[in-house]
Design a protein around this motif. Structure first.
Motif, PDB file in Angstrom:
ATOM      1  N   ARG A 145       2.718   5.137  14.272  1.00 37.02           N
ATOM      2  CA  ARG A 145       1.386   4.602  14.550  1.00 37.02           C
ATOM      3  C   ARG A 145       1.123   3.325  13.770  1.00 37.02           C
ATOM      4  O   ARG A 145       0.608   2.345  14.318  1.00 37.02           O
ATOM      5  CB  ARG A 145       0.341   5.664  14.201  1.00 37.02           C
ATOM      6  CG  ARG A 145      -1.077   5.235  14.530  1.00 37.02           C
ATOM      7  CD  ARG A 145      -2.084   6.296  14.131  1.00 37.02           C
ATOM      8  NE  ARG A 145      -3.417   5.868  14.450  1.00 37.02           N
ATOM      9  CZ  ARG A 145      -4.523   6.502  14.055  1.00 37.02           C
ATOM     10  NH1 ARG A 145      -4.408   7.612  13.326  1.00 37.02           N
ATOM     11  NH2 ARG A 145      -5.706   6.031  14.389  1.00 37.02           N
ATOM     12  N   TRP A 146       1.480   3.313  12.483  1.00 34.43           N
ATOM     13  CA  TRP A 146       1.242   2.124  11.665  1.00 34.43           C
ATOM     14  C   TRP A 146       2.208   1.002  12.011  1.00 34.43           C
ATOM     15  O   TRP A 146       1.882  -0.178  11.853  1.00 34.43           O
ATOM     16  CB  TRP A 146       1.323   2.489  10.183  1.00 34.43           C
ATOM     17  CG  TRP A 146       0.220   3.406   9.784  1.00 34.43           C
ATOM     18  CD1 TRP A 146       0.294   4.745   9.546  1.00 34.43           C
ATOM     19  CD2 TRP A 146      -1.168   3.066   9.645  1.00 34.43           C
ATOM     20  NE1 TRP A 146      -0.942   5.263   9.258  1.00 34.43           N
ATOM     21  CE2 TRP A 146      -1.860   4.254   9.310  1.00 34.43           C
ATOM     22  CE3 TRP A 146      -1.875   1.868   9.770  1.00 34.43           C
ATOM     23  CZ2 TRP A 146      -3.235   4.271   9.094  1.00 34.43           C
ATOM     24  CZ3 TRP A 146      -3.249   1.887   9.558  1.00 34.43           C
ATOM     25  CH2 TRP A 146      -3.918   3.075   9.223  1.00 34.43           C
ATOM     26  N   LYS A 147       3.405   1.354  12.471  1.00 36.10           N
ATOM     27  CA  LYS A 147       4.304   0.325  12.994  1.00 36.10           C
ATOM     28  C   LYS A 147       3.672  -0.352  14.215  1.00 36.10           C
ATOM     29  O   LYS A 147       3.824  -1.562  14.419  1.00 36.10           O
ATOM     30  CB  LYS A 147       5.655   0.944  13.370  1.00 36.10           C
ATOM     31  CG  LYS A 147       6.530   1.350  12.194  1.00 36.10           C
ATOM     32  CD  LYS A 147       7.849   1.919  12.663  1.00 36.10           C
ATOM     33  CE  LYS A 147       8.715   2.360  11.498  1.00 36.10           C
ATOM     34  NZ  LYS A 147       9.198   1.210  10.688  1.00 36.10           N
ATOM     35  N   GLY A 148       2.983   0.439  15.039  1.00 33.64           N
ATOM     36  CA  GLY A 148       2.290  -0.128  16.182  1.00 33.64           C
ATOM     37  C   GLY A 148       1.219  -1.110  15.756  1.00 33.64           C
ATOM     38  O   GLY A 148       1.045  -2.175  16.374  1.00 33.64           O
ATOM     39  N   LEU A 149       0.474  -0.769  14.693  1.00 40.01           N
ATOM     40  CA  LEU A 149      -0.539  -1.694  14.185  1.00 40.01           C
ATOM     41  C   LEU A 149       0.114  -2.978  13.688  1.00 40.01           C
ATOM     42  O   LEU A 149      -0.412  -4.084  13.907  1.00 40.01           O
ATOM     43  CB  LEU A 149      -1.327  -1.026  13.053  1.00 40.01           C
ATOM     44  CG  LEU A 149      -2.405  -1.899  12.398  1.00 40.01           C
ATOM     45  CD1 LEU A 149      -3.452  -2.325  13.414  1.00 40.01           C
ATOM     46  CD2 LEU A 149      -3.060  -1.155  11.222  1.00 40.01           C
ATOM     47  N   GLY A 150       1.268  -2.842  13.016  1.00 40.41           N
ATOM     48  CA  GLY A 150       1.980  -4.030  12.559  1.00 40.41           C
ATOM     49  C   GLY A 150       2.401  -4.919  13.714  1.00 40.41           C
ATOM     50  O   GLY A 150       2.279  -6.149  13.659  1.00 40.41           O
ATOM     51  N   LYS A 151       2.871  -4.292  14.781  1.00 37.67           N
ATOM     52  CA  LYS A 151       3.266  -5.054  15.970  1.00 37.67           C
ATOM     53  C   LYS A 151       2.058  -5.773  16.579  1.00 37.67           C
ATOM     54  O   LYS A 151       2.159  -6.935  17.004  1.00 37.67           O
ATOM     55  CB  LYS A 151       3.889  -4.110  16.998  1.00 37.67           C
ATOM     56  CG  LYS A 151       4.492  -4.798  18.206  1.00 37.67           C
ATOM     57  CD  LYS A 151       5.206  -3.777  19.086  1.00 37.67           C
ATOM     58  CE  LYS A 151       5.908  -4.456  20.258  1.00 37.67           C
ATOM     59  NZ  LYS A 151       6.654  -3.483  21.092  1.00 37.67           N
ATOM     60  N   ALA A 152       0.911  -5.099  16.586  1.00 35.59           N
ATOM     61  CA  ALA A 152      -0.305  -5.715  17.126  1.00 35.59           C
ATOM     62  C   ALA A 152      -0.742  -6.901  16.271  1.00 35.59           C
ATOM     63  O   ALA A 152      -1.141  -7.952  16.802  1.00 35.59           O
ATOM     64  CB  ALA A 152      -1.414  -4.674  17.206  1.00 35.59           C
ATOM     65  N   LEU A 153      -0.666  -6.764  14.946  1.00 35.83           N
ATOM     66  CA  LEU A 153      -1.042  -7.862  14.058  1.00 35.83           C
ATOM     67  C   LEU A 153      -0.094  -9.045  14.218  1.00 35.83           C
ATOM     68  O   LEU A 153      -0.521 -10.217  14.218  1.00 35.83           O
ATOM     69  CB  LEU A 153      -1.045  -7.386  12.603  1.00 35.83           C
ATOM     70  CG  LEU A 153      -2.190  -6.451  12.200  1.00 35.83           C
ATOM     71  CD1 LEU A 153      -1.980  -5.930  10.784  1.00 35.83           C
ATOM     72  CD2 LEU A 153      -3.529  -7.185  12.308  1.00 35.83           C
ATOM     73  N   ALA A 154       1.202  -8.760  14.354  1.00 33.91           N
ATOM     74  CA  ALA A 154       2.162  -9.840  14.584  1.00 33.91           C
ATOM     75  C   ALA A 154       1.856 -10.555  15.894  1.00 33.91           C
ATOM     76  O   ALA A 154       1.911 -11.784  15.983  1.00 33.91           O
ATOM     77  CB  ALA A 154       3.586  -9.281  14.593  1.00 33.91           C
ATOM     78  N   GLY A 155       1.525  -9.780  16.915  1.00 33.48           N
ATOM     79  CA  GLY A 155       1.142 -10.382  18.184  1.00 33.48           C
ATOM     80  C   GLY A 155      -0.119 -11.209  18.063  1.00 33.48           C
ATOM     81  O   GLY A 155      -0.247 -12.279  18.685  1.00 33.48           O
ATOM     82  N   PHE A 156      -1.069 -10.750  17.228  1.00 38.24           N
ATOM     83  CA  PHE A 156      -2.312 -11.497  17.010  1.00 38.24           C
ATOM     84  C   PHE A 156      -2.012 -12.851  16.363  1.00 38.24           C
ATOM     85  O   PHE A 156      -2.594 -13.881  16.738  1.00 38.24           O
ATOM     86  CB  PHE A 156      -3.222 -10.662  16.116  1.00 38.24           C
ATOM     87  CG  PHE A 156      -4.645 -11.132  16.074  1.00 38.24           C
ATOM     88  CD1 PHE A 156      -5.438 -11.106  17.208  1.00 38.24           C
ATOM     89  CD2 PHE A 156      -5.197 -11.591  14.894  1.00 38.24           C
ATOM     90  CE1 PHE A 156      -6.756 -11.534  17.173  1.00 38.24           C
ATOM     91  CE2 PHE A 156      -6.513 -12.019  14.837  1.00 38.24           C
ATOM     92  CZ  PHE A 156      -7.296 -11.997  15.983  1.00 38.24           C
ATOM     93  N   GLY A 157      -1.095 -12.846  15.391  1.00 36.79           N
ATOM     94  CA  GLY A 157      -0.709 -14.122  14.771  1.00 36.79           C
ATOM     95  C   GLY A 157      -0.021 -15.048  15.748  1.00 36.79           C
ATOM     96  O   GLY A 157      -0.314 -16.260  15.805  1.00 36.79           O
TER      97      GLY A 157
END
Length: 552
Positions: free
Chosen positions: A133-145
């Motif tokens: 789940r937290w890896k998913g959040l990391g992927k979302a933040l990377a996508g946001f950047g």
């Protein structure tokens, strides 16, 4: 136009699309099943569906993903068409979130100052997080950047384009009329399969002075229309209900787009005044984001009161055999106040269900229907039995006589038996095929006897007088099935059938026997309702049989 501008523009677009994909996938993983539960449960009315559509689309940053998920819920029968239309209306408002991110963050700040730290944080979290789940959040933040880095490259490319063609572009002569820009927005969304990407391009071009505000407004409308392509593509092999939803999506966007295009000058004037009132002085990008939101909200206000009527009109389209099977013909909520009428209606519906299941088993035994068709019809029978159970549950038990309450219970048992018989129909079709292959083996004759007996069981006339022979029929069915099983084992011992093949045929034989047992048991319970017409002695016999069926 120099090659560098083209490369920068397409490179920025590629990064932007990658970022949107990462954000959608990452946020979906982080949210888990919560978003699906929200869509599936919190949509009891079209208005709540609109709210759910706005919220989920804003969270996952993809109206296409929410649209496809909603289509899946309609396919599965989790959402009614009326509920799903509300969700679709909401996705159009939720997707405006991207325009606001682009206009407020992409042009109000120095992008690199916060995009790179967010990207770094996302990558670190993606690499070291212990849970998915937290890896998913990391992927979302990377996508946001990446989202803002791609936007920065697009800004630079369009700024160079505006500088190179400043005179022609400023007057809008290159772009053509509003209809041409509407087509550009539509095509851009279809090609990228992302209205967010298309709108980001339009906002960036308008902010850079490449196109005027009126032309950009027409392009935004075109991008909004282009989102319907996802739904249209997704339903090529979908159920009729999903096709109706896709058509409703297209209708909503078409009506909203036509109204916005016809009132474009007035809309843009209103947006300008509204932007002044709200103190928004960030230029064309902010006004376009506001325009995108306002005309989608207006579309919801126009269409929401018509949701029920639109659903009724759409339900007349794309009719299928399976839907006709799954829709009750004799049950009506108005009968709940009169138990005697409710019992009579339930009896008629149960006889109809018996006829449907008998027809499905006939098709399986004769090979007239393909396995996928049998499975679809079995699903429709399941839908009908759920409707029967819902009807029984809606009746007031305290207003019934003891006899009526017993008949209701028998109806539920009978419907359950019929549903199970229909579910096993594909296995009967498989046994027919395998019996033909094993005709010359030791199992050939007993398998043919099983199929012959199956034909007799399915074709048995529903006269009440034949009820007393049904228990004998069950014994005969079990005996001949045992003989067929022995023949199959003997065939396998003589190496005429592989071990895997033996397992397949034994399973098909067991399922066929069970399907016929369920059919006979359901018939016994259904006929039990006629005991008052055939005499007390036979009525007592049927009560004994019904008790035996329930016990088994």
């Amino acid at each position: 136009m120099s090659g560098g501008i083209v490369i920068n523009a397409f490179g920025g677009l590629a990064i932007f699309l990658l970022a949107m994909l990462m954000m959608t996938e990452g946020l979906t993983i982080f949210a888990g099943s919560g978003l699906k539960q929200l869509l599936g449960r919190w949509t009891s009315t079209p208005l709540r569906g609109v709210a759910a559509g706005i919220l989920v689309t804003g969270l996952v940053q993809s109206s296409s993903a929410v649209t496809v998920a909603t289509l899946g819920f309609v396919n599965a029968g989790v959402l009614t068409l009326r509920q799903a239309l509300g969700v679709i209306f909401g996705t159009n408002v939720g997707t405006t979130m991207t325009a606001w991110m682009v206009s407020l963050l992409g042009f109000g700040f120095k992008i690199e100052s916060f995009a790179l730290p967010i990207l770094t944080l996302g990558v670190i979290l993606r690499l070291i997080a212990p849970r998915r789940r937290w890896k998913g959040l990391g992927k979302a933040l990377a996508g946001f950047g990446l989202f803002f880095l791609g936007l920065a490259i697009l800004k630079e490319a369009f700024a160079e384009l505006a500088h190179t063609y400043s005179a022609e572009v400023a007057g809008g002569t290159i772009a053509g009329g509003p209809l041409a820009l509407l087509l550009v927005g539509f095509v851009a969304t279809v090609l990228t399969q992302s209205s967010s990407a298309a709108i980001a391009i339009i906002l960036t071009a308008a902010a850079g002075g490449v196109i005027g505000l009126d032309m950009a407004g027409a392009a935004v409308i075109g991008a909004n229309l282009g989102t319907t392509s996802t739904a249209a593509v997704a339903v090529f092999k979908a159920t009729p209900a999903a096709k109706r939803l896709a058509l409703g999506h297209i209708f909503f966007n078409a009506v909203t787009g036509v109204v916005a295009l016809l009132l474009l000058p007035a809309f843009l004037w209103l947006i300008g005044e509204l932007a002044e009132m709200l103190g928004m002085h960030n230029g064309a990008a902010t006004k376009l984001a506001l325009f995108h939101t306002v005309f989608n909200v207006l579309g919801v206000f126009l269409m929401l009161p018509l949701t029920g009527l639109l659903a009724k009109l759409l339900e007349r389209l794309f009719q299928s055999v399976e839907e006709d099977i799954g829709r009750p013909r004799h049950l009506d909520s108005t009968l709940a106040a009169t138990p005697a009428l409710a019992v009579a209606a339930l009896h008629e519906e149960l006889q109809r269900l018996l006829g449907i299941v008998t027809g499905i088993l006939h098709s399986a035994l004769s090979g007239a229907a393909r396995t996928p068709d049998l499975e679809k019809q079995a699903d429709a029978v399941h839908t009908l039995t759920e409707a029967i159970a819902g009807f029984v549950a809606s009746l007031r038990a305290d207003a019934m006589t003891q006899q009526a309450a017993g008949e209701m219970a028998d109806a539920l048992y009978a419907a359950r038996h019929f549903r199970e018989a229909a579910r096993l129909a594909p296995s009967m079709r498989l046994l027919v095929k395998q019996a033909g292959r094993l005709e010359d083996s030791a199992a050939g004759q007993p398998l043919q006897q099983v199929l012959a007996l199956a034909g007799d069981c399915i074709s048995e006339a529903p006269a009440a007088e034949q009820t007393t022979s049904s228990d004998t029929r069950l014994d005969e069915l079990r005996w001949i099935s045992r003989q067929a099983r022995k023949g199959l084992l003997d065939t396998a011992l003589h190496r005429q059938l592989s071990v895997d093949g033996l397992d397949i045929v034994l399973e098909a034989l067991y399922s066929t026997r069970r399907a016929l047992e369920q059919l006979i048991k359901g018939r016994l319970l259904a006929r039990g309702w006629q005991k008052t017409e055939i005499g007390a002695e036979k009525g007592e016999r049927q009560e004994q049989i019904a008790a035996q069926v329930k016990a088994e």
